[in-house]
Design a protein around this motif. Structure first.
Motif, PDB file in Angstrom:
ATOM      1  N   CYS A  20       0.938  -0.986   0.111  1.00 34.05           N
ATOM      2  CA  CYS A  20      -0.032   0.028   0.058  1.00 34.05           C
ATOM      3  C   CYS A  20       0.961   1.306   0.124  1.00 34.05           C
ATOM      4  N   HIS A  21       0.815   2.038  -0.876  1.00 31.38           N
ATOM      5  CA  HIS A  21       1.683   3.373  -0.949  1.00 31.38           C
ATOM      6  C   HIS A  21       0.804   4.345  -0.871  1.00 31.38           C
ATOM      7  N   LEU A  22       1.327   5.090   0.145  1.00 30.27           N
ATOM      8  CA  LEU A  22       0.407   6.346   0.569  1.00 30.27           C
ATOM      9  C   LEU A  22       1.254   7.500  -0.143  1.00 30.27           C
ATOM     10  N   ASN A  23       0.578   7.982  -1.187  1.00 33.39           N
ATOM     11  CA  ASN A  23       1.017   9.288  -1.733  1.00 33.39           C
ATOM     12  C   ASN A  23       0.627  10.753  -0.797  1.00 33.39           C
ATOM     13  N   GLU A  24       1.664  10.921   0.246  1.00 36.69           N
ATOM     14  CA  GLU A  24       1.101  11.756   1.228  1.00 36.69           C
ATOM     15  C   GLU A  24       0.048  10.955   2.356  1.00 36.69           C
ATOM     16  N   GLY A  25      -0.016  11.822   3.212  1.00 35.26           N
ATOM     17  CA  GLY A  25      -0.787  11.308   4.763  1.00 35.26           C
ATOM     18  C   GLY A  25      -2.293  11.200   4.573  1.00 35.26           C
ATOM     19  N   HIS A  26      -2.823  11.925   3.386  1.00 35.01           N
ATOM     20  CA  HIS A  26      -4.215  12.055   3.269  1.00 35.01           C
ATOM     21  C   HIS A  26      -5.019  10.819   3.491  1.00 35.01           C
ATOM     22  N   ALA A  27      -4.352   9.723   3.098  1.00 37.97           N
ATOM     23  CA  ALA A  27      -5.060   8.456   3.013  1.00 37.97           C
ATOM     24  C   ALA A  27      -4.610   7.586   3.919  1.00 37.97           C
ATOM     25  N   ALA A  28      -3.958   8.039   5.204  1.00 41.66           N
ATOM     26  CA  ALA A  28      -3.297   7.275   6.205  1.00 41.66           C
ATOM     27  C   ALA A  28      -4.420   6.405   6.848  1.00 41.66           C
ATOM     28  N   PHE A  29      -5.654   6.706   6.582  1.00 47.31           N
ATOM     29  CA  PHE A  29      -6.608   5.773   7.518  1.00 47.31           C
ATOM     30  C   PHE A  29      -6.504   4.371   6.744  1.00 47.31           C
ATOM     31  N   ALA A  30      -6.014   4.088   5.798  1.00 44.59           N
ATOM     32  CA  ALA A  30      -6.098   2.903   5.056  1.00 44.59           C
ATOM     33  C   ALA A  30      -5.055   2.063   5.623  1.00 44.59           C
ATOM     34  N   ALA A  88      -1.102  -6.817  16.640  1.00 40.95           N
ATOM     35  CA  ALA A  88      -0.416  -7.813  15.814  1.00 40.95           C
ATOM     36  C   ALA A  88      -0.725  -7.589  14.221  1.00 40.95           C
ATOM     37  N   ALA A  89      -2.163  -7.297  14.187  1.00 41.29           N
ATOM     38  CA  ALA A  89      -2.524  -7.080  12.681  1.00 41.29           C
ATOM     39  C   ALA A  89      -1.542  -5.863  12.151  1.00 41.29           C
ATOM     40  N   LEU A  90      -1.508  -4.866  12.700  1.00 41.81           N
ATOM     41  CA  LEU A  90      -0.695  -3.659  12.321  1.00 41.81           C
ATOM     42  C   LEU A  90       0.858  -3.940  12.184  1.00 41.81           C
ATOM     43  N   ALA A  91       1.231  -4.925  13.029  1.00 41.55           N
ATOM     44  CA  ALA A  91       2.708  -5.198  13.001  1.00 41.55           C
ATOM     45  C   ALA A  91       2.706  -6.012  11.716  1.00 41.55           C
ATOM     46  N   ALA A  92       1.820  -6.602  11.308  1.00 41.49           N
ATOM     47  CA  ALA A  92       2.005  -7.767  10.222  1.00 41.49           C
ATOM     48  C   ALA A  92       1.779  -6.974   9.037  1.00 41.49           C
ATOM     49  N   THR A  93       0.987  -6.195   8.949  1.00 43.48           N
ATOM     50  CA  THR A  93       0.622  -5.272   7.786  1.00 43.48           C
ATOM     51  C   THR A  93       1.413  -4.080   7.379  1.00 43.48           C
ATOM     52  N   ARG A  94       2.137  -3.502   8.663  1.00 40.89           N
ATOM     53  CA  ARG A  94       2.866  -2.108   8.194  1.00 40.89           C
ATOM     54  C   ARG A  94       4.053  -2.504   7.195  1.00 40.89           C
ATOM     55  N   ALA A  95       4.375  -3.923   7.368  1.00 38.81           N
ATOM     56  CA  ALA A  95       5.650  -4.073   6.579  1.00 38.81           C
ATOM     57  C   ALA A  95       5.434  -3.662   5.047  1.00 38.81           C
ATOM     58  N   GLY A  96       4.134  -3.897   4.731  1.00 36.94           N
ATOM     59  CA  GLY A  96       3.684  -3.820   3.457  1.00 36.94           C
ATOM     60  C   GLY A  96       3.181  -2.479   2.821  1.00 36.94           C
ATOM     61  N   ASN A  97       3.423  -1.501   3.926  1.00 42.93           N
ATOM     62  CA  ASN A  97       3.082  -0.137   3.667  1.00 42.93           C
ATOM     63  C   ASN A  97       4.131   0.950   3.435  1.00 42.93           C
ATOM     64  N   LEU A  98       3.956   1.892   2.476  1.00 45.55           N
ATOM     65  CA  LEU A  98       5.044   2.760   2.045  1.00 45.55           C
ATOM     66  C   LEU A  98       4.183   4.085   2.231  1.00 45.55           C
ATOM     67  N   PHE A  99       4.943   5.017   2.812  1.00 48.82           N
ATOM     68  CA  PHE A  99       4.562   6.322   3.186  1.00 48.82           C
ATOM     69  C   PHE A  99       5.473   7.692   2.422  1.00 48.82           C
ATOM     70  N   THR A 100       4.963   8.014   1.527  1.00 47.40           N
ATOM     71  CA  THR A 100       5.645   9.354   0.935  1.00 47.40           C
ATOM     72  C   THR A 100       5.331  10.465   1.132  1.00 47.40           C
ATOM     73  N   THR A 101       6.032  11.509   1.770  1.00 45.56           N
ATOM     74  CA  THR A 101       5.901  12.709   2.250  1.00 45.56           C
ATOM     75  C   THR A 101       6.114  13.765   1.287  1.00 45.56           C
ATOM     76  N   HIS A 102       5.357  14.820   0.816  1.00 42.57           N
ATOM     77  CA  HIS A 102       5.801  15.767  -0.038  1.00 42.57           C
ATOM     78  C   HIS A 102       5.797  17.133   0.495  1.00 42.57           C
ATOM     79  N   THR A 103       5.717  17.179   1.873  1.00 45.72           N
ATOM     80  CA  THR A 103       5.431  18.371   2.797  1.00 45.72           C
ATOM     81  C   THR A 103       6.885  18.817   3.418  1.00 45.72           C
ATOM     82  N   ALA A 104       7.203  19.996   3.249  1.00 47.29           N
ATOM     83  CA  ALA A 104       8.531  20.675   3.553  1.00 47.29           C
ATOM     84  C   ALA A 104       8.311  21.483   4.753  1.00 47.29           C
ATOM     85  N   VAL A 105       7.179  21.647   5.362  1.00 42.51           N
ATOM     86  CA  VAL A 105       6.969  22.645   6.564  1.00 42.51           C
ATOM     87  C   VAL A 105       6.109  21.770   7.502  1.00 42.51           C
ATOM     88  N   GLU A 106       6.472  21.891   8.666  1.00 37.37           N
ATOM     89  CA  GLU A 106       5.642  21.231   9.678  1.00 37.37           C
ATOM     90  C   GLU A 106       4.318  21.555   9.934  1.00 37.37           C
TER      91      GLU A 106
END
Length: 848
Positions: free
Chosen positions: A276-286, A304-322
């Motif tokens: 699961c590739h998150l292009n920015e954090g808007h879809a993080a609920f996925a 345990a389910a999050l520990a198992a599935t998070r290995a397949g998740n990628l988060f790309t951030t595009h934001t340069a300011v907090e």
């Protein structure tokens, strides 16, 4: 896709589907492949040349044409053969193994789910705003070209992003025309019985229904969720009405629909992505819905389910300011997601909120979507080398006591989809030297190919591109003035305003203060002198929108409009309103120099300047984003001193003067310095090297290959490993972390012995584990990086157990004596095979 669903087309039964050959036309029109492969352009031009030129939307052309017209063109054997050949070619391309199949035939990767708030695929599908959508659209197209198995998920906006009109006073007016789905190149997803596929998304006390649409993107599919369903309350029908519109409550609902609804859609369709590739954090609920779905299948608890599935998740951030990350108040999260947390995930709302907080014990802290994305992902990346550094600073609070260089945020620099952004003339040139399939492989020889092109051929190509842009810009400006009700004389004058032989500068982007779109106006009189030199004239084409709520941005536009009204500037500067994808295409295809003036380091990457590369344009830009890693003196021009000023405007005057100096003393003279054949040899040399070195490097082809090999394939392998045996490894990881929670506080250092022998320092350190398994900890020696040298970290060797101690051990190592012993520090970090440390566990203990 499961057997129970199918895509049903056409949308309306009134379309002349019974005409033989119509279905073939519909198949071509409903695949956005035409947005980057122009082989079908003549088909739509034959049906209605004027409408095609205005809309660039084959589906609109096909629906608007009369039955008689469709029957007439289909009666032409040559036309029918062209259509059949195009369909056959399309089928052959779809079946032929592409780069991914050729290079990774045994890959564990079968599907990547790509989530994004916006997608810029074509002006015919206006569900985009700017850079984020640009990246998403170009990456989808490249994934199709390369055969990477991606399915995408987004939202269908009823209004999309706003359309812009600049009124007679120079003030931006925002318009929100309705996107009629029937006029968009999309189709509803229907079940076998003809029923439209709809999803029910429970909210507190009631549900929202989502209609599902499909977009064909070459070999790939993009699914769009639409809340404009008659079963919804009127307010909820408008949840997906506007991109980046409304307040926090509407934004939260949109992001719930995208993340939670998007993952449920994939499950409903029988699609089971490993990644699961998150292009920015808007879809993080996925990431939460993916874990919930895993809980349902395996019976594992949420952690345990999050520990198992998070290995397949990628988060790309595009934001340069907090401040750029989406945040929601605790009360809003509680209102809309408390029931989801407690009844679906089996956790308390406090535990839910902790996933999006820096301090889980602070009840006032807002919920940060980027924090959720990080805590739910197995890898995080920025979109340029410099942005990776900036992101490590932004996210360092999540990894306290870790060195900044080890904050787990990497980078993959964005690229652009060259076939989308190249002009017909550029396509011809590159095809001559590199062939039609140049963007479908690894592009090794493209640099040498373009270096063989003679100066005269390159200059011919550039002069043709300039002429085409000037004709388009003048025609568009005249229409713009006509709409405003300007006098006929002004409208006619606009048609001949610019000179195709003059140096043309382009500046087009979102009008926001940090992008400094008015840096050129710092000294208006000097700018006038540069533009109006009779021997070396310069002209400037500007475009861009300010967010409707950004008054400062709108004021910047008005400042340019006031400048353009000056008599001296009218023939040299134009502002083209309603900046969209098609206008971008025309600008990047024809400008000589693309100017970019952000306040470093706020441009995460910036892709507009990349688009001129394939077209022979040159860049003059601040050393920010991609240009910070691309710039060399022989490729373009760098603005500024490479320092980061953030929101400090003190460097603006310095940069403005430097910009004028570069234009006056380097850019303009080089363009007009011609040889006996009228060719600017030095300019051509710079163009050639820019095209040769940068076009392959900043092609999205390279970006998608890097994502595939550095993230997608490893993430798929990691997910398979954790998911096997109903997520047993995920449960082991959680148990291991719970054990660390109890035993880590007792971990401490004993005595340290340091002895220098010749070229080495010998370290011996005592570590007391007490009841903790020593294999759960990695003992390292660390030294901070020096200039031009990375930090040093080496694992120490277990020497012996301390007799009579409670879990005491001695570790040793020999390190270089080229640095003083005081530079080295021993540290303890968690160690668990297959875990990403510190991303998944940020504990660390330093020797005092």
């Amino acid at each position: 896709m499961s057997k129970k669903t199918r895509v049903c087309s056409p949308i309306y039964s009134l379309l002349p589907a019974q005409i033989e050959g119509f279905d073939a036309l519909a198949e071509l029109a409903l695949n956005i492949h035409w947005s980057w492969n122009h082989a079908t352009d003549e088909i739509w031009r034959r049906l209605d040349p004027e409408l095609w030129e205005i809309t660039r939307n084959p589906w609109v052309v096909l629906q608007t044409a009369s039955r008689d017209r469709i029957e007439h063109v289909l009666a032409d054997p040559a036309f029918r053969k062209d259509v059949e050949d195009l369909l056959q070619t399309k089928s052959q391309v779809a079946e032929a193994p592409a780069w991914f199949q050729q290079n990774h035939p045994q890959s564990p990767l079968s599907c990547v789910a790509y989530f994004s708030m916006e997608f810029m695929l074509s002006e015919a599908l206006p569900i985009y705003s700017g850079g984020l959508g640009n990246v998403a659209g170009d990456q989808l197209k490249a994934a199709s070209d390369l055969g990477v198995p991606v399915v995408a998920v987004g939202l269908l906006y009823q209004q999309g992003y706003f359309r812009q009109v600049i009124d007679k006073d120079g003030v931006q007016q925002a318009l929100f025309p309705y996107n009629d789905p029937g006029q968009l190149p999309i189709t509803p997803v229907r079940q076998d019985n003809g029923e439209w596929l709809r999803l029910e998304i429970p909210l507190p006390r009631y549900s929202i229904w989502l209609r599902i649409w499909q977009v064909r993107v070459g070999k790939l599919k993009l699914y769009l969720l639409d809340s404009n369903d008659p079963a919804n309350f009127p307010a909820d029908r408008g949840i997906t009405s506007e991109l980046y519109g409304g307040g926090p409550e509407l934004r939260l609902k949109q992001e719930m629909l995208l993340g939670i609804g998007g993952w449920r859609l994939l499950n409903k369709l029988g699609i089971e992505p490993e990644v699961c590739h998150l292009n920015e954090g808007h879809a993080a609920f996925a990431v939460l819905e993916r874990a919930r779905n895993f809980m349902e299948k395996t019976g594992q608890p949420f952690d345990a389910a999050l520990a198992a599935t998070r290995a397949g998740n990628l988060f790309t951030t595009h934001t340069a300011v907090e401040a750029g990350f989406d945040r929601f108040s605790p009360s809003l999260i509680n209102q809309y997601l408390c029931r989801y947390a407690e009844h679906r995930l089996g956790i308390t709302i406090q535990d839910f909120l902790a996933l999006g907080r820096l301090d889980p014990n602070d009840p006032e802290e807002n919920f940060n979507m980027a924090y959720l994305a990080i805590r739910g992902s197995g890898a995080v990346n920025g979109v340029s080398r410099l942005h990776g550094e900036v992101s490590r600073q932004l996210f360092s609070p999540l990894f306290p006591h870790w060195p900044l260089a080890e904050v787990p945020v990497g980078h993959i620099t964005n690229g652009v989809h060259m076939p989308t952004w190249d002009s017909a003339a550029a396509d011809d040139l590159w095809t001559e030297v590199s062939g039609k399939d140049r963007w479908l492989g690894t592009m090794e020889n493209l640099d040498q190919d373009i270096r063989r092109v003679p100066d005269a051929r390159i200059w011919q190509f550039r002069t043709a591109a300039s002429k085409s842009l000037i004709e388009y810009a003048c025609e568009r400006l005249s229409r713009q003035l006509a709409v405003l009700g300007e006098p006929l004389e002004a409208i006619e004058t606009a048609k001949h305003l610019l000179d195709p032989n003059a140096l043309t500068l382009g500046f087009a982007r979102r009008f926001a203060s940090y992008k400094r779109p008015n840096l050129l106006l710092h000294d208006p009189e000097r700018l006038i002198r540069l533009l109006t030199n009779e021997q070396r004239p310069v002209q400037l084409i500007i475009a861009g929108k300010a967010h409707p709520a950004d008054q400062a941005g709108k004021d910047l536009i008005r400042e340019w409009m006031n400048f353009i009204r000056r008599t001296e500037a009218r023939a040299q500067v134009i502002f083209l309103s309603d900046y969209d994808m098609y206008l971008t295409e025309r600008l990047v295809q024809g400008v000589d120099v693309w100017i970019n003036t952000p306040r470093r380091p706020w441009e995460a990457c910036g892709t507009s300047g990349m688009k001129v590369l394939v077209n022979g344009g040159l860049n003059l830009s601040v050393l920010d984003g991609w240009w910070a890693e691309a710039y060399k003196p022989e490729l373009g021009w760098a603005l500024g001193d490479g320092q980061c000023y953030g929101d400090d405007s003190s460097g603006d005057a310095f940069d403005a003067e430097a910009l004028y100096d570069l234009l006056e003393h380097e850019v303009i003279p080089e363009f007009y310095n011609r040889d006996e054949n009228g060719i600017p040899s030095a300019w051509i040399a710079r163009m050639r090297e820019s095209m040769a070195q940068l076009t392959p490097r900043f092609s999205v082809n390279r970006t998608v290959r890097e994502y595939t090999e550095q993230h997608y394939i490893p993430a798929a392998s990691a997910y398979h490993l954790r998911a096997v045996n109903k997520g047993a490894l995920g449960k082991q990881i959680v148990d291991w972390q719970h054990s660390l929670d109890q035993k880590w506080p007792a971990l401490h250092f004993g005595k340290t012995k340091i002895e220098t022998r010749g070229e080495y320092h010998l370290f011996e350190v005592q570590v007391y584990f007490h009841n903790l398994d020593p294999n759960a900890v990695r003992v390292e020696v660390y030294a901070e990086g020096l200039i031009n040298n990375p930090a040093m970290r080496e694992e120490m060797t277990l020497l012996r157990q301390l007799v009579g101690s409670s879990g005491g051990y001695v570790y040793c190592i020999a390190v270089s004596a080229a640095r003083p012993a005081t530079d080295y520090t021993v540290r303890l970090i968690p160690c668990c095979e297959g875990m990403a440390i510190p991303l998944e566990d940020a504990r660390i203990l330093w020797q005092q």
